[in-house]
Enzyme design. Structure first.
Site, PDB file in Angstrom:
ATOM      1  N   ASP A 131      41.962  40.220  26.756  1.00 13.02           N
ATOM      2  CA  ASP A 131      42.916  39.581  27.663  1.00 13.02           C
ATOM      3  C   ASP A 131      42.336  38.278  28.208  1.00 13.02           C
ATOM      4  OD1 ASP A 131      45.176  39.134  29.199  1.00 13.02           O
ATOM      5  OD2 ASP A 131      44.541  40.439  30.835  1.00 13.02           O
ATOM      6  N   HIS A 174      41.122  46.193  37.641  1.00 13.46           N
ATOM      7  CA  HIS A 174      40.822  47.046  36.492  1.00 13.46           C
ATOM      8  C   HIS A 174      39.498  46.660  35.852  1.00 13.46           C
ATOM      9  CE1 HIS A 174      43.478  43.650  35.311  1.00 13.46           C
ATOM     10  NE2 HIS A 174      42.492  43.414  34.463  1.00 13.46           N
ATOM     11  N   ASP A 274      41.146  38.291  40.964  1.00 16.69           N
ATOM     12  CA  ASP A 274      42.188  38.416  39.953  1.00 16.69           C
ATOM     13  C   ASP A 274      43.003  39.682  40.142  1.00 16.69           C
ATOM     14  OD1 ASP A 274      43.300  37.485  37.261  1.00 16.69           O
ATOM     15  OD2 ASP A 274      42.740  39.563  36.863  1.00 16.69           O
ATOM     16  N   GLU A 316      44.433  35.509  43.677  1.00 13.80           N
ATOM     17  CA  GLU A 316      45.276  35.271  42.516  1.00 13.80           C
ATOM     18  C   GLU A 316      46.479  36.205  42.658  1.00 13.80           C
ATOM     19  OE1 GLU A 316      47.036  35.841  38.590  1.00 13.80           O
ATOM     20  OE2 GLU A 316      45.798  37.371  39.529  1.00 13.80           O
ATOM     21  N   ARG A 505      50.053  31.867  24.663  1.00 15.83           N
ATOM     22  CA  ARG A 505      49.449  31.134  25.781  1.00 15.83           C
ATOM     23  C   ARG A 505      48.250  30.312  25.319  1.00 15.83           C
ATOM     24  NH1 ARG A 505      48.557  35.938  29.965  1.00 15.83           N
ATOM     25  NH2 ARG A 505      47.877  36.860  28.004  1.00 15.83           N
TER      26      ARG A 505
END
Length: 628
Positions: A131, A174, A274, A316, A505
């Protein structure tokens, strides 16, 4: 507050003046710390004492030069709100190849005016798809291909010598499936099973799913994954290999407090927290923006303030405008949580204005937001590493006689190039067939008309300059995304890199090579025109004290539909920003300038002569005027 015994023992070998410093900080931040953990846990005294011990060890381990930085920051607590703050964000490997390579390629950034450098995820991620680095396998080591912890410390020191603060991501929601905590949970360790949300069957997951949205519906549908090794279901909001942490467990808070201070002691000055909105899970909700999130942040911040007060937190939180302000602190959390937060709404409305040629909706939406707390500020930006989600509030849209859904669809059509007359060449990301939601990928150049087909290059240069001038005038820390400063149309080969083919992206995460950087010296080139324009914005901003973040932004009403007008009032003088979001000349009442305290107005950004005709200033197409 008496020093807890464990902390006293840790500090016992320090010189008296250092111990006194720690105790003064503890006295200052203990109330914030204890109040936060009281909200979260049944035994707050024990948790608070354990956090103080973590802070004490970090304080003992902190290098002398960083203790000096702490003193400097405490003497100027508004250092990050100053108008000389100007940011840049990039991936290490896509800009400098390694951490040492970054240090060798800083002239490009200092010439741009950068004082704040956000290096995208660089802590050791899981192998393969991670990711973009947000599936962290080890928070205490750097990605091996980028360098080592020593390299990170050396880079931070070099940056500090050039007046640049280092920003690094810290993923809170996470960890990677391969993280040691997850591995121990899989092995049956009861302690580490409690670090995660693990369920024997679908009963509880199904109950939660009735109100949970999907973050990545295309490639990670649902919010829970059946793990074959566990033989049970695990909460996985983002991907099956990103396990959500259980923040109701105080051990998780203690782990992250220690990680925060470890990174601070390497010289990281700002930690980007994040996915912070997702930390607390509550049945019957979307499990975002729960009040406990702010208590968690307050506990972490108070601990960091005791050990390393030069460290700032950046939230974030890419959430709706009504949910945004609490991340900078409201009510009991005012001045006690994140110091900086992303102004996602401003970014969305900049693109909305450019597509529609109207500032009416933006004026309504942005003007209704309350001011930031005095101790906090925004990060403003035209683009970031992520896709653009069209977070247009339905209530704001209805207030202007349109539908939120309809306007979101229009923006997706415009920026994907599907709308007739569009100059944009964006790519659709994560099309949700049920809701019709379509997010957009693409560089600033590609979205403004300077994409691969160069649909409207002259208009694109004006729109790029205009967009950056808006976010730089808004207050806080304007940040430029890597490649946008040289007008990159995007990475034409984005899908050819391993692990990127399903994630467009990467089109707006281009590599910026030495040749690309050299392009800004080619007179008349796209790179030169864009770079010099943005550098001009940073240089002028630096000299305008009225752009200090403490000066609130006032969105002016009763203005031509095609003009966004803002005012900033400061003891040093007043500022008016006039931004024409159309391709035609638009008027602004000359009398308004006098009403705003500008009796001898002059335009300082492009040094445009202000000519009045019939009581109005006529602003050229896509012009950005900063008037003082």
């Amino acid at each position: 507050m008496a020093l807890p015994e464990a902390a006293r023992e840790i500090l016992s070998d320090l010189p008296e003046h250092r111990r006194a410093t720690f105790e003064l900080r503890l006295e200052r931040w203990w109330p914030d710390l204890h109040d936060a953990v009281t909200t979260l846990f049944p035994d707050p005294d024990a948790v608070a004492a354990a956090l103080v011990a973590v802070a004490a060890q970090g304080f003992v381990d902190r290098p002398d030069d960083l203790h000096q930085l702490d003193d400097r920051r405490l003497l100027q607590p508004d250092w990050f709100q100053q108008p000389d703050m100007f940011g840049y964000a990039c991936y290490v490997d896509r800009y400098g190849e390694t951490l040492k390579g970054m240090a060798d390629r800083l002239d490009h950034l200092t010439d741009l005016g950068v004082t704040y450098l956000h290096l995208m995820p660089l802590l050791n991620p899981r192998p393969g798809d991670s990711d973009g680095g947000y599936a962290v396998m080890d928070y205490r080591s750097v990605r091996p291909d980028l360098g080592t912890n020593d390299d990170l410390r050396d880079l931070a020191t070099t940056l500090r010598g050039k007046g640049i603060s280092l920003v690094v991501d810290l993923v809170l929601n996470h960890v990677a499936r391969e993280h040691d905590w997850a591995a121990k949970a899989c092995a049956g360790d009861a302690t580490y099973r409690e670090y995660f949300h693990i369920y024997p069957d679908r009963a509880t997951p199904d109950a939660f799913e009735t109100t949970l949205p999907e973050v990545f519906p295309d490639f990670a549908p649902g919010n829970f994954t059946f793990d074959d090794e566990l033989g049970e279901w695990v909460w996985t909001t983002f991907n099956e290999w990103q396990w959500d942490l259980n923040w109701t467990n105080p051990a998780v808070l203690l782990e992250f407090a220690d990680i925060v201070i470890h990174l601070a002691n390497l010289g990281v000055e700002v930690l980007r927290l994040d996915a912070i909105a997702f930390l607390w899970k509550r049945l019957g909700t979307n499990c975002q923006n729960q009040p406990e999130v702010h208590a968690i942040t307050q506990a972490l911040r108070a601990t960091a303030r005791i050990a390393s007060p030069a460290t700032l937190f950046k939230a974030e939180a890419i959430v709706g405008p009504r949910d945004l302000l609490p991340y900078l602190g409201l009510g009991r959390h005012t001045g006690k949580v994140s110091d900086i937060a992303y102004h996602n709404s401003l970014m969305v409305h900049v693109w909305s204005m450019l597509a529609s040629g109207s500032a009416d909706l933006a004026r309504h939406a942005l003007g209704s937001l309350p001011p930031t707390p005095p101790s906090g500020t925004w990060v403003t930006y035209v683009r970031c590493h992520d896709d653009i989600g069209w977070a247009i509030d339905d209530g704001d849209a209805a207030g202007k006689g349109i539908t939120g859904e309809g306007h979101r669809h229009f923006l997706a059509d415009w920026y994907s190039g599907e709308f007739e007359g569009s100059w944009s060449e964006g790519l659709v990301f994560q099309h949700n067939r049920e809701t019709g939601d379509r997010r957009i990928s693409g560089t600033a150049a590609a979205l403004t008309g300077l994409g691969p087909s160069r649909k409207d290059p002259d208009g694109a240069f004006a729109r790029i300059f205009l967009a950056h001038a808006i976010v730089a005038a808004w207050g806080g820390i304007p940040v430029v995304w890597s490649g946008d400063e040289i007008g990159s149309p995007g990475d034409a080969l984005w899908s050819s890199e391993p692990g990127h083919s399903d994630d467009n992206r990467w089109v707006h995460r281009p590599r910026v090579t030495d040749a690309d950087r050299a392009g800004r010296f080619d007179e008349g080139s796209d790179a030169q025109r864009v770079f010099d324009g943005i550098a001009r914005i940073a240089a002028v901003r630096k000299g305008l004290p009225m752009l200090h973040a403490e000066a609130p932004v006032e969105v002016l009403g009763d203005v031509d539909d095609g003009v966004l007008a803002i005012a900033r009032r400061h003891p040093s003088g007043n500022f008016v920003g006039l931004f024409n979001v159309t391709g035609e000349h638009r008027p602004f009442s000359a009398g308004r300038l006098g009403e705003l305290g500008l009796t001898e107005p002059r335009e300082v950004l492009s040094q445009h002569e202000l000519v009045f005709s019939d009581g109005s200033l006529w602003i050229p197409p896509y012009a950005a005027w900063w008037i003082v």
